[in-house]
Design a protein around this motif. Sequence first.
Motif, mmCIF file in Angstrom:
data_model
loop_
_atom_site.group_PDB
_atom_site.id
_atom_site.type_symbol
_atom_site.label_atom_id
_atom_site.label_comp_id
_atom_site.label_asym_id
_atom_site.label_seq_id
_atom_site.Cartn_x
_atom_site.Cartn_y
_atom_site.Cartn_z
ATOM 1 N N GLY A 42 36.076 36.348 45.736
ATOM 2 C CA GLY A 42 34.969 36.707 44.849
ATOM 3 C C GLY A 42 35.378 36.899 43.402
ATOM 4 O O GLY A 42 34.634 37.511 42.623
ATOM 5 N N TYR A 43 36.525 36.366 43.003
ATOM 6 C CA TYR A 43 37.003 36.588 41.640
ATOM 7 C C TYR A 43 36.297 35.713 40.601
ATOM 8 O O TYR A 43 36.626 35.770 39.420
ATOM 9 C CB TYR A 43 38.525 36.391 41.583
ATOM 10 C CG TYR A 43 39.261 37.367 42.466
ATOM 11 C CD1 TYR A 43 39.210 38.729 42.203
ATOM 12 C CD2 TYR A 43 39.964 36.935 43.580
ATOM 13 C CE1 TYR A 43 39.857 39.642 43.025
ATOM 14 C CE2 TYR A 43 40.618 37.843 44.409
ATOM 15 C CZ TYR A 43 40.554 39.186 44.127
ATOM 16 O OH TYR A 43 41.188 40.091 44.951
ATOM 17 N N ASP A 44 35.338 34.912 41.059
ATOM 18 C CA ASP A 44 34.509 34.148 40.111
ATOM 19 C C ASP A 44 33.252 34.913 39.723
ATOM 20 O O ASP A 44 32.502 34.462 38.852
ATOM 21 C CB ASP A 44 34.127 32.792 40.697
ATOM 22 C CG ASP A 44 33.353 32.924 42.012
ATOM 23 O OD1 ASP A 44 33.491 33.972 42.681
ATOM 24 O OD2 ASP A 44 32.622 31.985 42.367
ATOM 25 N N THR A 45 33.000 36.052 40.347
ATOM 26 C CA THR A 45 31.771 36.821 40.076
ATOM 27 C C THR A 45 32.055 38.129 39.350
ATOM 28 O O THR A 45 31.141 38.920 39.119
ATOM 29 C CB THR A 45 31.034 37.117 41.392
ATOM 30 O OG1 THR A 45 31.879 37.898 42.240
ATOM 31 C CG2 THR A 45 30.653 35.829 42.114
ATOM 32 N N VAL A 46 33.297 38.367 38.992
ATOM 33 C CA VAL A 46 33.671 39.603 38.289
ATOM 34 C C VAL A 46 33.830 39.303 36.802
ATOM 35 O O VAL A 46 34.056 38.165 36.409
ATOM 36 C CB VAL A 46 34.986 40.172 38.857
ATOM 37 C CG1 VAL A 46 34.795 40.605 40.305
ATOM 38 C CG2 VAL A 46 36.108 39.136 38.743
ATOM 39 N N PRO A 47 33.692 40.323 35.944
ATOM 40 C CA PRO A 47 33.853 40.071 34.503
ATOM 41 C C PRO A 47 35.291 39.763 34.111
ATOM 42 O O PRO A 47 35.526 39.110 33.097
ATOM 43 C CB PRO A 47 33.355 41.364 33.854
ATOM 44 C CG PRO A 47 33.501 42.411 34.921
ATOM 45 C CD PRO A 47 33.253 41.710 36.214
ATOM 46 N N PHE A 48 36.254 40.241 34.898
ATOM 47 C CA PHE A 48 37.667 39.978 34.624
ATOM 48 C C PHE A 48 38.463 40.218 35.904
ATOM 49 O O PHE A 48 37.966 40.798 36.869
ATOM 50 C CB PHE A 48 38.203 40.875 33.495
ATOM 51 C CG PHE A 48 37.981 42.346 33.725
ATOM 52 C CD1 PHE A 48 38.836 43.084 34.533
ATOM 53 C CD2 PHE A 48 36.901 42.992 33.137
ATOM 54 C CE1 PHE A 48 38.619 44.442 34.760
ATOM 55 C CE2 PHE A 48 36.680 44.340 33.352
ATOM 56 C CZ PHE A 48 37.532 45.070 34.153
ATOM 57 N N ILE A 49 39.717 39.758 35.916
ATOM 58 C CA ILE A 49 40.618 39.997 37.039
ATOM 59 C C ILE A 49 41.689 40.971 36.581
ATOM 60 O O ILE A 49 42.283 40.790 35.517
ATOM 61 C CB ILE A 49 41.288 38.693 37.527
ATOM 62 C CG1 ILE A 49 40.232 37.660 37.924
ATOM 63 C CG2 ILE A 49 42.202 38.967 38.707
ATOM 64 C CD1 ILE A 49 40.029 36.593 36.907
ATOM 65 N N GLN A 50 41.923 42.018 37.382
ATOM 66 C CA GLN A 50 42.945 42.998 37.038
ATOM 67 C C GLN A 50 43.978 43.071 38.158
ATOM 68 O O GLN A 50 43.635 43.241 39.329
ATOM 69 C CB GLN A 50 42.347 44.378 36.803
ATOM 70 C CG GLN A 50 43.394 45.432 36.460
ATOM 71 C CD GLN A 50 42.780 46.672 35.844
ATOM 72 O OE1 GLN A 50 41.959 46.580 34.941
ATOM 73 N NE2 GLN A 50 43.191 47.833 36.332
ATOM 74 N N VAL A 51 45.245 42.912 37.765
ATOM 75 C CA VAL A 51 46.356 43.046 38.710
ATOM 76 C C VAL A 51 47.084 44.339 38.379
ATOM 77 O O VAL A 51 47.551 44.526 37.247
ATOM 78 C CB VAL A 51 47.319 41.847 38.602
ATOM 79 C CG1 VAL A 51 48.460 42.008 39.607
ATOM 80 C CG2 VAL A 51 46.577 40.535 38.842
#
Length: 327
Positions: free
Chosen positions: A100-109
């Motif tokens: 679902g990382y295409d529906t979030v405003p950003f990716i955080q690791v």
Amino acid sequence: MHMSKRALALAATSVVVGVVGAGLAAAPANAAVLGDVTFSASSGSINDGPFLEWARSSGPCPTAFSQGASLDVVIDVNGNGSIDLENERFSLGPTLNEGGYDTVPFIQVNGIAGTARTLETRLQGRKGTFEIRISCLSEQFTTSPDYYRTEIIVEGDTWRLNEDVDPEPVEGTQEITTTVEQGEGQLTMTIGDDAQVTLPAPQLDGDRLSSEGDLDPVTVSDTRAGAPGWDTTAQVSEFSTGSAAFEGKYLGWTPAVVSSTATGVVAGATVAPGFSEGTGLSEPRQLAGAPAGSGTGSSQLGAGLSLEIPSDTAAGTYTATLTLTTI
């Protein structure tokens, strides 16, 4: 493979570095930089585990690569000017795989305390400038050629953000639409001064009496949508005084466009007085006009008047009416 959930609480202070220039090695064919990477710190030790408390992309993953994401350092190990995504991309943090990382405003690791994935273990003694990426992964965990990036500089046992490189433009497009409604607009005509023209007393000129003067200025303004064009004509009545009169055909003119903010406005043809032949201005004659597709704006029109009457015309002050029509 270690599974990690994205942290909800973020550090109070962050440092943002813009997407940098050409990079350290050529990207794979058709690769594109999606945006930049934000770090929780601007410098640190290459021996720290984790390398960062957190790293964050400036946007989401492409839909086809939305299953996973990782924080990586890429190293051109072979020195061939390109990056092999399978063999020259080294993870610095846990690989996210919740989807679902295409529906979030950003990716955080987020880093894991005590991890052995330090910069030192990945760089193996290398110093210089290196690219840090957040990479996106498909359901089969293949790596997207498109990624988020920034650069760090490693000197001795420390690293710092490379803040001296001009940002690489990240392009996007927007479609702008507007609807222009059809307005009624207006076609108007005004006559300047007092709408009175007094010609000098006609003087003998061979076999006739003649006089000249100027038409009072006429202004035509057209604000109608679509520029339908317009036409201004004029016709004069007979000249009369008491019981005496002479025909309007004895008046002629030379039209002119004095000034205009419109395009395509053209003066009408010269009409000679009908002393010897013709009907002069006793019939409708064009002062000026604008064909369809032009004429929008304001135009001042004028004309030089010429009167030629028989030499035996009875004395008196004669008056006629010149009727102007714009359509």
